[in-house]
Design an enzyme around this catalytic site. Structure first.
Site, mmCIF file in Angstrom:
data_model
loop_
_atom_site.group_PDB
_atom_site.id
_atom_site.type_symbol
_atom_site.label_atom_id
_atom_site.label_comp_id
_atom_site.label_asym_id
_atom_site.label_seq_id
_atom_site.Cartn_x
_atom_site.Cartn_y
_atom_site.Cartn_z
ATOM 1 N N GLU A 62 23.982 71.761 3.299
ATOM 2 C CA GLU A 62 25.036 71.983 4.286
ATOM 3 C C GLU A 62 24.458 71.788 5.685
ATOM 4 O O GLU A 62 23.803 72.690 6.213
ATOM 5 C CB GLU A 62 25.573 73.417 4.177
ATOM 6 C CG GLU A 62 26.213 73.752 2.847
ATOM 7 C CD GLU A 62 27.196 74.902 2.995
ATOM 8 O OE1 GLU A 62 28.379 74.696 2.724
ATOM 9 O OE2 GLU A 62 26.791 75.993 3.407
ATOM 10 N N SER A 112 32.824 71.092 6.219
ATOM 11 C CA SER A 112 34.082 70.422 6.575
ATOM 12 C C SER A 112 34.649 69.540 5.461
ATOM 13 O O SER A 112 35.211 68.472 5.732
ATOM 14 C CB SER A 112 33.903 69.629 7.873
ATOM 15 O OG SER A 112 33.642 70.511 8.952
ATOM 16 N N GLY A 155 34.320 75.983 2.612
ATOM 17 C CA GLY A 155 34.650 77.195 3.346
ATOM 18 C C GLY A 155 36.128 77.250 3.692
ATOM 19 O O GLY A 155 36.971 77.598 2.865
ATOM 20 N N GLY A 156 36.456 76.875 4.920
ATOM 21 C CA GLY A 156 37.819 77.000 5.448
ATOM 22 C C GLY A 156 38.916 76.509 4.509
ATOM 23 O O GLY A 156 39.937 77.198 4.322
ATOM 24 N N ASN A 180 33.981 79.280 -0.643
ATOM 25 C CA ASN A 180 33.255 80.348 0.052
ATOM 26 C C ASN A 180 34.230 80.968 1.047
ATOM 27 O O ASN A 180 34.540 80.354 2.066
ATOM 28 C CB ASN A 180 32.032 79.753 0.770
ATOM 29 C CG ASN A 180 31.355 80.753 1.689
ATOM 30 O OD1 ASN A 180 31.612 81.959 1.609
ATOM 31 N ND2 ASN A 180 30.496 80.254 2.569
ATOM 32 N N TRP A 181 34.692 82.173 0.708
ATOM 33 C CA TRP A 181 35.692 82.802 1.571
ATOM 34 C C TRP A 181 35.114 83.439 2.828
ATOM 35 O O TRP A 181 35.848 83.915 3.683
ATOM 36 C CB TRP A 181 36.492 83.833 0.754
ATOM 37 C CG TRP A 181 37.702 83.214 0.117
ATOM 38 C CD1 TRP A 181 37.870 81.898 -0.173
ATOM 39 C CD2 TRP A 181 38.903 83.883 -0.282
ATOM 40 N NE1 TRP A 181 39.110 81.689 -0.732
ATOM 41 C CE2 TRP A 181 39.761 82.894 -0.817
ATOM 42 C CE3 TRP A 181 39.346 85.202 -0.260
ATOM 43 C CZ2 TRP A 181 41.036 83.198 -1.311
ATOM 44 C CZ3 TRP A 181 40.601 85.502 -0.754
ATOM 45 C CH2 TRP A 181 41.438 84.514 -1.268
ATOM 46 N N LYS A 182 33.786 83.510 2.904
ATOM 47 C CA LYS A 182 33.145 84.147 4.068
ATOM 48 C C LYS A 182 33.772 85.537 4.284
ATOM 49 O O LYS A 182 34.107 86.188 3.308
ATOM 50 C CB LYS A 182 33.252 83.245 5.300
ATOM 51 C CG LYS A 182 32.767 81.830 4.983
ATOM 52 C CD LYS A 182 32.551 80.957 6.182
ATOM 53 C CE LYS A 182 32.068 79.590 5.720
ATOM 54 N NZ LYS A 182 31.648 78.731 6.821
ATOM 55 N N HIS A 236 22.817 81.071 3.226
ATOM 56 C CA HIS A 236 23.842 80.317 3.969
ATOM 57 C C HIS A 236 23.437 80.274 5.442
ATOM 58 O O HIS A 236 22.853 81.228 5.959
ATOM 59 C CB HIS A 236 25.207 80.988 3.807
ATOM 60 C CG HIS A 236 26.329 80.156 4.363
ATOM 61 N ND1 HIS A 236 26.586 80.094 5.720
ATOM 62 C CD2 HIS A 236 27.213 79.335 3.760
ATOM 63 C CE1 HIS A 236 27.605 79.268 5.914
ATOM 64 N NE2 HIS A 236 28.005 78.786 4.750
ATOM 65 N N GLY A 280 32.436 74.148 9.459
ATOM 66 C CA GLY A 280 33.550 74.640 10.259
ATOM 67 C C GLY A 280 33.870 73.813 11.481
ATOM 68 O O GLY A 280 34.669 74.217 12.326
ATOM 69 N N GLU A 290 24.964 80.768 8.066
ATOM 70 C CA GLU A 290 25.463 81.893 8.871
ATOM 71 C C GLU A 290 24.592 83.139 8.669
ATOM 72 O O GLU A 290 24.412 83.929 9.595
ATOM 73 C CB GLU A 290 26.942 82.147 8.544
ATOM 74 C CG GLU A 290 27.813 81.034 9.137
ATOM 75 C CD GLU A 290 29.094 80.738 8.378
ATOM 76 O OE1 GLU A 290 29.511 81.541 7.534
ATOM 77 O OE2 GLU A 290 29.669 79.655 8.619
HETATM 78 P P1 PGA Z 1 33.484 74.746 5.920
HETATM 79 O O1 PGA Z 1 32.314 75.760 5.449
HETATM 80 O O2 PGA Z 1 33.992 74.082 4.660
HETATM 81 O O3 PGA Z 1 34.508 75.653 6.557
HETATM 82 O O4 PGA Z 1 32.866 73.774 6.856
HETATM 83 C C1 PGA Z 1 31.410 75.398 4.445
HETATM 84 C C2 PGA Z 1 30.461 76.526 4.214
HETATM 85 O O5 PGA Z 1 30.124 77.234 5.171
HETATM 86 O O6 PGA Z 1 30.007 76.746 3.075
#
Ligand code: PGA
Length: 228
Positions: free
Chosen positions: A152, A190, A211-212, A7-9, A85, A158, A87
């Site tokens: 999640e 994470s 994500g990251g 997930n590149w956000k 998600h 993050g 966010e």
């Molecule tokens: P993260 O994000 O791996 O950076 O914790 C996961 C996500 O938001 O899907």
């Protein structure tokens, strides 16, 4: 076969995307790799890697300035879309009902939604993880069709923090037991090359949402290699 979904956000440009897709296309794996990109980076099926989006409108078309419909995503080659998600829930006030509508629009267009659920740090501290997961799931999942669920925990996204193995087992077993029929269940929050293999070995975990660590091939490819 496990899912490894990046997930590149709100990150990346066309050069970085092409570099990543080139690296992914050279990586041998028996697992299913999907990269969920910002809308502007869709339209890149030529690399042979499955592509997803990160949000979708709950409307078919019309006067919804700035929104992107499921048929538009399909037209740009998206096979998956993340819905709900944390966010989006946090910064755009998305409700369970809206998330379900989005998932159903995706399915109608032939796209597999990845429905995200997870508790906040406060809900965890209050001992409400299981009840929150059940409520979010029952209200957010589509009535019919193919979909994926991602568990999640918000506090793990993050942050560098991950739940213990037994916390993940309890949460994903709750997801499994609450679903009307089995669907793939992902863990996200994470994930990195050090913990990916352990997390994906946990019962009921069918894949990872990352994500990251999915932003750079130096961190994403080792995760894929670690669980092959
Ligand atoms: P993260 O994000 O791996 O950076 O914790 C996961 C996500 O938001 O899907």
């Amino acid at each position: 076969m496990k899912f490894i979904i990046g997930n590149w956000k709100m990150n990346g440009n066309t050069t970085e995307r092409d570099d990543m897709l080139t690296a992914l296309s050279k990586t041998k794996t028996k697992n299913k790799i999907v990269l969920c990109l910002p809308f502007t980076l869709l339209g890149c099926e030529k690399f042979g890697i499955s592509i997803g989006a990160q949000d979708v409108s709950n409307h078919d078309n019309g006067a919804y300035t700035g929104d992107i419909s499921a048929t538009m995503l399909k037209d740009m080659g998206a096979q998956y879309v993340i819905v709900g998600h944390s966010e989006r829930r946090l910064y755009h006030n998305e409700t369970n009902e809206l998330v379900r509508e989005k998932a159903e629009h995706a399915i109608k267009a032939g796209i597999i939604p990845i429905v995200c659920v997870g508790e906040t740090a406060e809900e965890k501290a209050a001992g409400h993880t299981t009840s929150i997961i059940k409520k979010m799931l029952l209200e957010s999942i589509p009535e019919n069709g193919e979909y994926i669920v991602a568990y999640e925990p918000r506090w793990a996204i993050g942050s560098g923090l991950t739940p213990t193995e037994s916390e993940i087992v309890t949460a994903v077993k709750t997801v499994f037991d609450t679903l009307p029929a089995p669907v793939p269940i992902l863990y996200g929050g994470s994930v990195n090359a050090e913990n990916a293999r352990d997390i994906i070995s946990i019962p009921y975990v069918d894949g990872l949402l990352i994500g990251g660590a999915s932003l750079k091939s130096e961190t994403f490819i080792p995760i894929i290699n670690s669980i092959d």
